[in-house]
Design an enzyme around this catalytic site. Structure first.
Site, PDB file in Angstrom:
ATOM      1  CB  ALA A 293      -0.932  -0.007   1.210  1.00  0.00           C
TER       2      ALA A 293
ATOM      3  NE  ARG B 100      -3.173  -3.148   2.701  1.00  0.00           N
ATOM      4  CZ  ARG B 100      -3.557  -4.412   2.525  1.00  0.00           C
ATOM      5  NH1 ARG B 100      -4.765  -4.678   2.074  1.00  0.00           N
ATOM      6  NH2 ARG B 100      -2.737  -5.407   2.777  1.00  0.00           N
TER       7      ARG B 100
ATOM      8  CG  ASP C  99       5.024  -6.613   4.968  1.00  0.00           C
ATOM      9  OD1 ASP C  99       6.258  -6.780   5.008  1.00  0.00           O
ATOM     10  OD2 ASP C  99       4.247  -7.461   4.486  1.00  0.00           O
ATOM     11  CG  ASN C 100       9.493  -7.273   7.236  1.00  0.00           C
ATOM     12  OD1 ASN C 100      10.672  -7.277   7.574  1.00  0.00           O
ATOM     13  ND2 ASN C 100       9.134  -7.320   5.954  1.00  0.00           N
TER      14      ASN C 100
ATOM     15  CB  CYS D 276      -2.044  -5.133   7.043  1.00  0.00           C
ATOM     16  SG  CYS D 276      -1.255  -3.540   6.992  1.00  0.00           S
TER      17      CYS D 276
ATOM     18  CB  CYS E 144      22.711   4.313  18.471  1.00  0.00           C
ATOM     19  SG  CYS E 144      21.919   3.446  17.101  1.00  0.00           S
TER      20      CYS E 144
HETATM   21 ZN   LIG Z   1      21.172   5.317  15.924  1.00  0.00          ZN
END
Ligand SMILES: [Zn+2]
Length: 334
Positions: free
Chosen positions: A35, A67, A124-125, A181, A236
């Site tokens: 989509a 969609r 989608d993941n 979804c 990070c």
């Molecule tokens: Zn980062």
């Protein structure tokens, strides 16, 4: 270039002829052709982005038509990336458009995003997003995180030196932890809003302008948009320590049940080299075979297989992982 094609963008003070030139000289890679992807691709191609590439591993299903705006009923069963490429060429023949039927992994992601002006997330993941994050931070390519499920979505541009996806989400979620979804549904207007915001940020990046720094949270049902400040985490793993752990090799056969689809996907540990011709010949003796967009479809005695060029296979008609594995071994190989 036809003179009037982009005149409504050139008229805009935010873009102008200089901006339009920059857009025409840019290239975008769209990860996923669902989509978000179909909307973003339409925006990019219509705006005259010089090079547009879409990567997707899936085939069109009937439940996508609600969609995913580049597909019609006749496309069910075809490879999304190939259908998208055909439709987009009809929209704009003056730019370069490429659709790749590909399952992204640690081994191919850097080659896919390399050289792009900007990468747009339309997957989608989360697993794929962590892969894209590692590759783009490592190569210094701006990318835009976007997601949409239910009635809410998020958009966050990620630029070199700025906070990355792992500054916001340090580790990937457990399988099944996040709604999808397939499990909670999606209102079909939401992806249009999310993809529109995402593509607008992409235009700014193409023009060398600062994208929005915050994470936008959109509720399509309430008509609400909130902006959340994101800070860079100097500890990070990805952008701080440059430990790109998702790009490291992990070779094992992956067997997953495709949620809501009565099908199992199998990714062999080693991709298939060469073409599917010999396999198609072998299977033709055992049942019906058909090549569609480079995919091999096989049908015999209640077994439905879709084999992708890299060997990835969808076993239809079952959610039983063991049964799917043995079907795969029997017909496709180890
Ligand atoms: Zn980062």
């Amino acid at each position: 270039m036809k003179e009037n094609r982009y005149s409504r963008q050139v008229l805009l003070p935010e873009i102008g002829s200089k901006g339009q030139k920059a857009i025409g000289g840019s290239s975008a890679v769209v990860i996923g052709c669902g989509a978000l992807g179909t909307h973003a691709l339409s925006f990019l191609v219509r705006a005259g982005v010089g090079g547009v590439r879409v990567v997707d591993r899936d085939i069109v299903e009937e439940s996508n038509l609600q969609r995913q705006t580049l597909f019609s009923e006749e496309d069910v069963g075809r490879a999304k990336a190939k259908v998208a490429e055909e439709r987009l060429r009809e929209v704009n023949s003056e730019i370069e458009i490429r659709g790749d039927v590909l399952d992204l992994n640690h081994a191919n992601i850097q080659a896919v995003v390399k050289g792009a002006t900007v990468v747009l997330d339309a997957t989608d993941n989360m697993d794929t997003r962590f892969l894209v994050n590692d590759a783009c931070v490592k190569l210094g390519i701006p990318w835009i995180y976007a997601g949409a499920v239910g009635t809410t979505g998020m958009v966050m541009p990620i630029v070199p030196e700025g906070p990355c996806l792992r500054c916001v989400f340090p580790t990937p979620p457990q399988p099944g932890e996040l709604p999808t979804c397939d499990t909670v549904g999606i209102v079909n207007t939401l992806p249009a809003i999310v993809a529109a915001l995402e593509t607008t940020e992409a235009f700014k990046i193409m023009m060398g302008k600062e994208p929005t720094k915050e994470l936008a949270f959109i509720d399509a049902w309430l008509g609400d948009l909130q902006r959340i400040k994101v800070r860079k985490n100097h500890e990070c793993e990805c952008c701080g320590k440059k430990n790109f752990e998702f790009l490291q090799a992990r070779s094992r056969k992956l067997v997953v049940s495709l949620c809501g689809r009565n099908a199992v996907q199998i990714v062999p540990a080693k991709p298939v080299k060469g073409d599917l011709g010999p396999l198609a010949k072998k299977l033709a003796r055992l049942g019906r075979t058909k090549m569609v967009d480079g995919l091999l479809k096989f049908d015999a005695k209640g077994v439905e297989l879709t084999v992708f060029p890299d060997g990835r296979t969808i076993v239809g008609g079952t959610t039983d992982l063991a049964k799917a594995k043995s079907t795969f071994s029997k017909y496709v190989g180890d």
